[in-house]
Design an enzyme around this catalytic site. Structure first.
Site, mmCIF file in Angstrom:
data_model
loop_
_atom_site.group_PDB
_atom_site.id
_atom_site.type_symbol
_atom_site.label_atom_id
_atom_site.label_comp_id
_atom_site.label_asym_id
_atom_site.label_seq_id
_atom_site.Cartn_x
_atom_site.Cartn_y
_atom_site.Cartn_z
ATOM 1 N N ASN A 45 -2.392 10.411 15.449
ATOM 2 C CA ASN A 45 -1.658 9.761 16.550
ATOM 3 C C ASN A 45 -2.469 8.607 17.110
ATOM 4 O O ASN A 45 -3.683 8.694 17.288
ATOM 5 C CB ASN A 45 -1.279 10.774 17.640
ATOM 6 C CG ASN A 45 -2.445 11.513 18.242
ATOM 7 O OD1 ASN A 45 -3.420 11.800 17.578
ATOM 8 N ND2 ASN A 45 -2.345 11.842 19.523
ATOM 9 N N ILE A 46 -1.766 7.509 17.375
ATOM 10 C CA ILE A 46 -2.380 6.284 17.886
ATOM 11 C C ILE A 46 -1.649 5.906 19.171
ATOM 12 O O ILE A 46 -0.455 5.583 19.127
ATOM 13 C CB ILE A 46 -2.266 5.125 16.856
ATOM 14 C CG1 ILE A 46 -2.865 5.532 15.491
ATOM 15 C CG2 ILE A 46 -2.933 3.855 17.393
ATOM 16 C CD1 ILE A 46 -4.361 5.756 15.445
ATOM 17 N N GLU A 47 -2.357 5.978 20.286
ATOM 18 C CA GLU A 47 -1.734 5.750 21.596
ATOM 19 C C GLU A 47 -1.899 4.302 22.059
ATOM 20 O O GLU A 47 -2.569 3.484 21.412
ATOM 21 C CB GLU A 47 -2.334 6.721 22.616
ATOM 22 C CG GLU A 47 -2.058 8.165 22.215
ATOM 23 C CD GLU A 47 -2.460 9.198 23.261
ATOM 24 O OE1 GLU A 47 -3.226 8.856 24.193
ATOM 25 O OE2 GLU A 47 -1.994 10.342 23.126
ATOM 26 N N CYS A 56 3.134 8.887 16.630
ATOM 27 C CA CYS A 56 2.672 10.243 16.310
ATOM 28 C C CYS A 56 1.937 10.288 14.965
ATOM 29 O O CYS A 56 2.198 9.480 14.064
ATOM 30 C CB CYS A 56 3.854 11.198 16.251
ATOM 31 S SG CYS A 56 4.639 11.484 17.846
ATOM 32 N N GLU A 58 2.095 12.491 12.431
ATOM 33 C CA GLU A 58 2.848 12.783 11.202
ATOM 34 C C GLU A 58 3.656 11.571 10.745
ATOM 35 O O GLU A 58 3.806 11.320 9.545
ATOM 36 C CB GLU A 58 3.740 14.021 11.351
ATOM 37 C CG GLU A 58 4.698 14.033 12.511
ATOM 38 C CD GLU A 58 4.105 14.593 13.795
ATOM 39 O OE1 GLU A 58 3.086 14.051 14.272
ATOM 40 O OE2 GLU A 58 4.690 15.538 14.357
ATOM 41 N N CYS A 91 7.720 16.366 17.319
ATOM 42 C CA CYS A 91 8.623 15.968 18.405
ATOM 43 C C CYS A 91 9.981 15.567 17.803
ATOM 44 O O CYS A 91 10.125 15.436 16.581
ATOM 45 C CB CYS A 91 8.014 14.790 19.181
ATOM 46 S SG CYS A 91 8.086 13.213 18.314
ATOM 47 N N CYS A 94 9.981 12.506 15.499
ATOM 48 C CA CYS A 94 9.374 12.793 14.195
ATOM 49 C C CYS A 94 10.331 13.601 13.327
ATOM 50 O O CYS A 94 10.420 13.380 12.115
ATOM 51 C CB CYS A 94 8.055 13.543 14.361
ATOM 52 S SG CYS A 94 6.719 12.470 14.907
HETATM 53 N N1 THU Z 1 2.082 13.754 19.172
HETATM 54 C C1 THU Z 1 2.036 13.666 17.810
HETATM 55 O O1 THU Z 1 1.205 12.955 17.252
HETATM 56 N N2 THU Z 1 2.958 14.365 17.108
HETATM 57 C C2 THU Z 1 3.943 15.119 17.659
HETATM 58 O O2 THU Z 1 4.841 15.552 16.965
HETATM 59 C C3 THU Z 1 3.893 15.452 19.091
HETATM 60 C C4 THU Z 1 3.052 14.529 19.907
HETATM 61 C C5 THU Z 1 1.104 12.980 19.943
HETATM 62 C C6 THU Z 1 1.696 11.833 20.723
HETATM 63 C C7 THU Z 1 0.677 11.657 21.817
HETATM 64 O O3 THU Z 1 -0.364 10.811 21.354
HETATM 65 C C8 THU Z 1 0.115 13.049 22.026
HETATM 66 O O4 THU Z 1 0.470 13.807 20.884
HETATM 67 C C9 THU Z 1 0.615 13.740 23.270
HETATM 68 O O5 THU Z 1 2.002 13.726 23.333
#
Ligand code: THU
Length: 135
Positions: A45-47, A56, A58, A91, A94
């Site tokens: 995940n890259i915010e 996300c 995946e 989520c 995804c």
């Molecule tokens: N996140 C994912 O990478 N995959 C998911 O399916 C659920 C959420 C990440 C997004 C964000 O960077 C962090 O988890 C918190 O929501």
């Protein structure tokens, strides 16, 4: 599927948490895609400070497979790792992307750093999916 290969895929997903850029949530998600030729590609995940632009783990792993030249039918398995219990499940966004970009019965291994493992599929995660066939 060969158990050794699955274990390598899961290890790769756990290792991919190191690639996470998550200064805001501090929630690290790693992912790994297994391809037909044995290649394993990682994602994380890259915010972003504009939170909604976060991608996300995946989705990054699957997008990476496509951007490396692989297609839907090359994808054999996916693993997604987190630190929570039970392991994080994809989520809604995804689920929609996975339903289209990987085969509907692909095994998806949800794992965490405590050794828990849940096996699911896009079909199970998104029943009655809206797909290209719906159009
Ligand atoms: N996140 C994912 O990478 N995959 C998911 O399916 C659920 C959420 C990440 C997004 C964000 O960077 C962090 O988890 C918190 O929501």
């Amino acid at each position: 599927m060969n158990e050794q290969v699955i274990n390598s895929l899961i290890e790769s997903a756990l290792d991919a948490q190191k690639l996470s850029y998550s200064p805001y949530s501090k929630f690290k998600v790693g992912a790994a895609v297994l391809l037909k030729d044995g290649t394993i590609l990682q994602g994380a995940n890259i915010e972003n400070a504009a939170y909604g632009l976060t991608m996300c783990g995946e989705r990054n792993a699957v997008f990476r497979a496509y951007c490396t030249g692989y297609k839907k039918d090359d994808i054999v398995a996916l693993s997604i790792s987190s630190t929570c219990t039970p392991p994080a499940s994809p989520c809604g966004s995804c689920r929609q992307v996975l339903a289209e970009l990987i085969p509907f019965d692909t095994p998806i291994y949800l794992v965490n750093t405590h050794g828990d493992k849940i096996v699911t599929t896009p079909r199970e995660l998104l029943p009655l999916a809206f797909t290209e066939e719906s159009l």
